[in-house]
Write a protein that holds these residues in place. Structure first.
Motif, PDB file in Angstrom:
ATOM      1  N   GLU A  73      13.378 -34.172  18.773  1.00 25.80           N
ATOM      2  CA  GLU A  73      14.564 -34.453  17.972  1.00 25.80           C
ATOM      3  C   GLU A  73      14.211 -34.903  16.559  1.00 25.80           C
ATOM      4  N   GLN A  74      13.020 -35.441  16.361  1.00 25.47           N
ATOM      5  CA  GLN A  74      12.609 -35.971  15.063  1.00 25.47           C
ATOM      6  C   GLN A  74      11.734 -35.013  14.264  1.00 25.47           C
ATOM      7  N   THR A  75      11.419 -33.837  14.784  1.00 29.70           N
ATOM      8  CA  THR A  75      10.454 -32.970  14.104  1.00 29.70           C
ATOM      9  C   THR A  75      10.954 -32.442  12.757  1.00 29.70           C
ATOM     10  N   GLN A  76      12.240 -32.206  12.620  1.00 26.83           N
ATOM     11  CA  GLN A  76      12.751 -31.733  11.333  1.00 26.83           C
ATOM     12  C   GLN A  76      12.574 -32.807  10.263  1.00 26.83           C
ATOM     13  N   ASP A  77      12.897 -34.049  10.602  1.00 27.13           N
ATOM     14  CA  ASP A  77      12.704 -35.153   9.662  1.00 27.13           C
ATOM     15  C   ASP A  77      11.221 -35.378   9.377  1.00 27.13           C
ATOM     16  N   LEU A  78      10.399 -35.280  10.420  1.00 29.77           N
ATOM     17  CA  LEU A  78       8.955 -35.453  10.245  1.00 29.77           C
ATOM     18  C   LEU A  78       8.393 -34.383   9.316  1.00 29.77           C
ATOM     19  N   ARG A  79       8.828 -33.149   9.500  1.00 29.60           N
ATOM     20  CA  ARG A  79       8.355 -32.055   8.643  1.00 29.60           C
ATOM     21  C   ARG A  79       8.718 -32.313   7.181  1.00 29.60           C
ATOM     22  N   LEU A 109       2.820 -30.063  13.841  1.00 32.84           N
ATOM     23  CA  LEU A 109       3.039 -30.390  12.429  1.00 32.84           C
ATOM     24  C   LEU A 109       1.859 -31.177  11.869  1.00 32.84           C
ATOM     25  N   PHE A 110       1.358 -32.139  12.625  1.00 37.35           N
ATOM     26  CA  PHE A 110       0.213 -32.914  12.162  1.00 37.35           C
ATOM     27  C   PHE A 110      -1.022 -32.037  11.990  1.00 37.35           C
ATOM     28  N   VAL A 111      -1.247 -31.120  12.930  1.00 38.11           N
ATOM     29  CA  VAL A 111      -2.402 -30.221  12.829  1.00 38.11           C
ATOM     30  C   VAL A 111      -2.303 -29.369  11.564  1.00 38.11           C
ATOM     31  N   MET A 112      -1.131 -28.774  11.316  1.00 34.73           N
ATOM     32  CA  MET A 112      -0.963 -27.945  10.117  1.00 34.73           C
ATOM     33  C   MET A 112      -1.099 -28.778   8.847  1.00 34.73           C
ATOM     34  N   PHE A 113      -0.532 -29.976   8.851  1.00 36.41           N
ATOM     35  CA  PHE A 113      -0.598 -30.860   7.692  1.00 36.41           C
ATOM     36  C   PHE A 113      -2.058 -31.193   7.367  1.00 36.41           C
ATOM     37  N   CYS A 114      -2.802 -31.645   8.376  1.00 36.52           N
ATOM     38  CA  CYS A 114      -4.204 -32.020   8.160  1.00 36.52           C
ATOM     39  C   CYS A 114      -5.043 -30.812   7.760  1.00 36.52           C
ATOM     40  N   ARG A 115      -4.818 -29.683   8.405  1.00 36.03           N
ATOM     41  CA  ARG A 115      -5.567 -28.459   8.080  1.00 36.03           C
ATOM     42  C   ARG A 115      -5.318 -28.032   6.641  1.00 36.03           C
ATOM     43  N   ASP A 116      -4.066 -28.001   6.228  1.00 32.61           N
ATOM     44  CA  ASP A 116      -3.724 -27.539   4.887  1.00 32.61           C
ATOM     45  C   ASP A 116      -4.185 -28.526   3.815  1.00 32.61           C
ATOM     46  N   ARG A 117      -4.133 -29.824   4.105  1.00 30.51           N
ATOM     47  CA  ARG A 117      -4.636 -30.801   3.128  1.00 30.51           C
ATOM     48  C   ARG A 117      -6.146 -30.689   2.983  1.00 30.51           C
ATOM     49  N   THR A 135      -4.210 -40.067  23.272  1.00 31.31           N
ATOM     50  CA  THR A 135      -4.217 -39.318  24.534  1.00 31.31           C
ATOM     51  C   THR A 135      -3.588 -37.947  24.358  1.00 31.31           C
ATOM     52  N   ALA A 136      -2.461 -37.883  23.641  1.00 33.73           N
ATOM     53  CA  ALA A 136      -1.803 -36.593  23.407  1.00 33.73           C
ATOM     54  C   ALA A 136      -2.724 -35.656  22.635  1.00 33.73           C
ATOM     55  N   ALA A 137      -3.398 -36.173  21.619  1.00 36.40           N
ATOM     56  CA  ALA A 137      -4.310 -35.341  20.823  1.00 36.40           C
ATOM     57  C   ALA A 137      -5.464 -34.828  21.683  1.00 36.40           C
ATOM     58  N   ALA A 138      -6.001 -35.685  22.547  1.00 36.42           N
ATOM     59  CA  ALA A 138      -7.107 -35.273  23.417  1.00 36.42           C
ATOM     60  C   ALA A 138      -6.654 -34.234  24.442  1.00 36.42           C
ATOM     61  N   VAL A 139      -5.505 -34.475  25.069  1.00 37.83           N
ATOM     62  CA  VAL A 139      -4.997 -33.551  26.093  1.00 37.83           C
ATOM     63  C   VAL A 139      -4.677 -32.189  25.491  1.00 37.83           C
ATOM     64  N   HIS A 145      -9.272 -31.577  15.219  1.00 39.00           N
ATOM     65  CA  HIS A 145      -8.516 -31.012  14.087  1.00 39.00           C
ATOM     66  C   HIS A 145      -7.834 -32.123  13.296  1.00 39.00           C
ATOM     67  N   LEU A 146      -7.349 -33.114  14.001  1.00 36.50           N
ATOM     68  CA  LEU A 146      -6.661 -34.223  13.344  1.00 36.50           C
ATOM     69  C   LEU A 146      -7.649 -35.261  12.818  1.00 36.50           C
ATOM     70  N   GLN A 147      -8.877 -35.176  13.277  1.00 36.51           N
ATOM     71  CA  GLN A 147      -9.909 -36.179  12.960  1.00 36.51           C
ATOM     72  C   GLN A 147      -9.404 -37.561  13.299  1.00 36.51           C
ATOM     73  N   ILE A 148      -8.747 -37.635  14.440  1.00 37.46           N
ATOM     74  CA  ILE A 148      -8.116 -38.886  14.856  1.00 37.46           C
ATOM     75  C   ILE A 148      -9.102 -39.857  15.474  1.00 37.46           C
ATOM     76  N   SER A 149     -10.160 -39.342  16.093  1.00 39.36           N
ATOM     77  CA  SER A 149     -11.103 -40.234  16.761  1.00 39.36           C
ATOM     78  C   SER A 149     -12.173 -40.756  15.806  1.00 39.36           C
TER      79      SER A 149
END
Length: 153
Positions: A73-79, A109-117, A135-139, A145-149
């Motif tokens: 429900e929040q993805t449009q605002d997040l984008r 969206l986060f993957v595309m954002f980080c990749r494009d930046r 956990t979501a990123a790992a699963v 890709h997110l370089q979250i760890s």
């Protein structure tokens, strides 16, 4: 009545063998700087970001405080929020400690954002990503890709 072959139902997105899958589209088409479209897009993105239930209230322009709910429900605002901060020259830092719910669409969206930046030569970091987000990123197989760890928590 003609039926569809099973291969179409099993693999709706296909490409010729030997060819690479199609590239993902860029996160946002950016209008030329100084154009009316650029001004309107910036104004619209700022209005959307300001109207988010848990809008970022950061001391730094490069800090993006993520809400606890990143559901579909929040993805449009997040984008819109990500598009508004895409071209920031400094490092964009996501404050992600409050994230308790995250949908696959938000992760995409986060993957595309980080990749494009990264491709544009900009850095993105994660500050205190919640266990839910890690956990979501790992699963989903996108932690690298997110370089979250690799970022401090």
């Amino acid at each position: 009545m003609e039926t569809m072959p099973d291969t179409v139902l099993q693999n709706p997105v296909s490409h010729d063998e030997g060819s690479a899958p199609a590239e993902l589209p860029p996160l946002a088409k950016r209008p030329r700087r100084g154009s009316r479209k650029a001004a309107a897009a910036t104004t619209a993105a700022a209005a959307v970001a300001a109207s988010m239930p848990e809008a970022p209230s950061a001391a730094s322009d490069d800090l993006v405080v993520l809400p606890s709910d990143l559901g579909i429900e929040q993805t449009q605002d997040l984008r819109a929020q990500l598009a508004a901060c895409f071209e920031r020259a400094g490092t964009v830092v996501f404050e992600a400690s409050a994230v308790q719910r995250v949908h696959t669409a938000a992760m995409q969206l986060f993957v595309m954002f980080c990749r494009d930046r990264r491709a544009a030569g900009f850095d993105t970091e994660w500050r205190q990503p919640s266990t839910t987000l890690q956990t979501a990123a790992a699963v989903m197989g996108v932690a690298n890709h997110l370089q979250i760890s690799r970022n401090p928590s």
